[in-house]
Design a protein around this motif. Structure first.
Motif, PDB file in Angstrom:
ATOM      1  N   PHE A  83       0.841  -1.193   0.000  1.00  0.00           N
ATOM      2  CA  PHE A  83       0.000   0.000   0.000  1.00  0.00           C
ATOM      3  C   PHE A  83       0.877   1.245   0.000  1.00  0.00           C
ATOM      4  O   PHE A  83       1.894   1.302   0.691  1.00  0.00           O
ATOM      5  CB  PHE A  83      -0.935  -0.006   1.213  1.00  0.00           C
ATOM      6  N   ASP A  84       0.439   2.199  -0.802  1.00  0.00           N
ATOM      7  CA  ASP A  84       1.176   3.447  -0.943  1.00  0.00           C
ATOM      8  C   ASP A  84       0.177   4.595  -0.937  1.00  0.00           C
ATOM      9  O   ASP A  84      -1.002   4.403  -1.253  1.00  0.00           O
ATOM     10  CB  ASP A  84       1.954   3.432  -2.267  1.00  0.00           C
ATOM     11  N   SER A  85       0.633   5.766  -0.582  1.00  0.00           N
ATOM     12  CA  SER A  85      -0.237   6.947  -0.637  1.00  0.00           C
ATOM     13  C   SER A  85       0.197   7.808  -1.817  1.00  0.00           C
ATOM     14  O   SER A  85       1.346   7.709  -2.263  1.00  0.00           O
ATOM     15  CB  SER A  85      -0.148   7.748   0.666  1.00  0.00           C
ATOM     16  N   PRO A  86      -0.709   8.643  -2.323  1.00  0.00           N
ATOM     17  CA  PRO A  86      -0.289   9.561  -3.383  1.00  0.00           C
ATOM     18  C   PRO A  86       0.893  10.399  -2.883  1.00  0.00           C
ATOM     19  O   PRO A  86       0.975  10.743  -1.700  1.00  0.00           O
ATOM     20  CB  PRO A  86      -1.522  10.432  -3.611  1.00  0.00           C
ATOM     21  N   LYS A  87       1.798  10.707  -3.760  1.00  0.00           N
ATOM     22  CA  LYS A  87       2.994  11.464  -3.374  1.00  0.00           C
ATOM     23  C   LYS A  87       2.748  12.965  -3.341  1.00  0.00           C
ATOM     24  O   LYS A  87       3.367  13.685  -2.572  1.00  0.00           O
ATOM     25  CB  LYS A  87       4.157  11.155  -4.329  1.00  0.00           C
ATOM     26  N   ASP A  88       1.854  13.444  -4.173  1.00  0.00           N
ATOM     27  CA  ASP A  88       1.577  14.873  -4.265  1.00  0.00           C
ATOM     28  C   ASP A  88       0.590  15.286  -3.175  1.00  0.00           C
ATOM     29  O   ASP A  88      -0.554  14.826  -3.154  1.00  0.00           O
ATOM     30  CB  ASP A  88       1.009  15.179  -5.650  1.00  0.00           C
TER      31      ASP A  88
END
Length: 185
Positions: A83-88
């Motif tokens: 799982f990853d979150s948006p970077k921006d």
């Protein structure tokens, strides 16, 4: 994954803030950990780092996915979900506002519109409907304004936000140039 004291403070604080924003503490802490991580995390890493049960992490990840704040990613040769979150951060802000609108504002608009269709029975109801109409107009104006803002590129939105109270001065000057009084009459 080992949390530094600084990271741990942030994660704990985000858990507290999450409970104020309508998600439970666990969900807030899971999001903070994923947000700060340099790489996508799997549920086992999250559970071990935060000391949560695997099932609690799974439920939290499902909630974060429903909010579109984390996305599922895969890694070559590994069958686990990561799982990853948006970077921006601007994208995160927009997603949060869109989701809050969908969950809180839109149902209120629907209720107000449906209620205002009905004919008032007496003076008290007419008064109540007038107040609801005022609220509807304010919310519609706010959401229309937000829709316009939402279409701005992040750089423009950031510049607009940095203007702060200078916007009021510009609007006041524009009113004076047109010959009318500005907003600070």
């Amino acid at each position: 994954m080992k949390l530094t004291p600084q990271t741990e403070r942030f994660v704990l604080h985000f858990g507290e803030m999450g409970s104020r924003w309508g998600v439970n503490r666990t969900v807030g802490q899971i999001y903070a950990l994923i947000f700060l991580s340099e790489h996508p995390l799997n549920a086992d890493e999250i559970a071990e780092t935060l000391g949560f049960s695997r099932s609690n992490v799974s439920m939290g990840l499902k909630e974060l996915q429903s909010w579109r704040l984390v996305k599922l990613v895969h890694q070559v040769g590994d069958r686990r979900d990561y799982f990853d979150s948006p970077k921006d951060v601007w994208e995160i802000f927009r997603v949060l506002v869109e989701e809050k609108r969908k969950r809180e504002i839109d149902p209120t608009l629907t209720l107000l519109r449906d209620t205002l269709i009905e004919a008032p029975a007496d003076q008290a109801e007419r008064h109540a409907q007038q107040r609801m109409k005022e609220m509807l107009e304010l919310i519609e104006l706010s959401t229309a304004w937000f829709d316009e803002i939402q279409r701005l590129p992040p750089e423009t939105l950031e510049r607009l936000m940095r203007l702060g109270s200078k916007v009021q001065k510009v609007l006041g000057l524009a009113g004076k140039l047109r010959g009318g009084a500005g907003p600070d009459r």
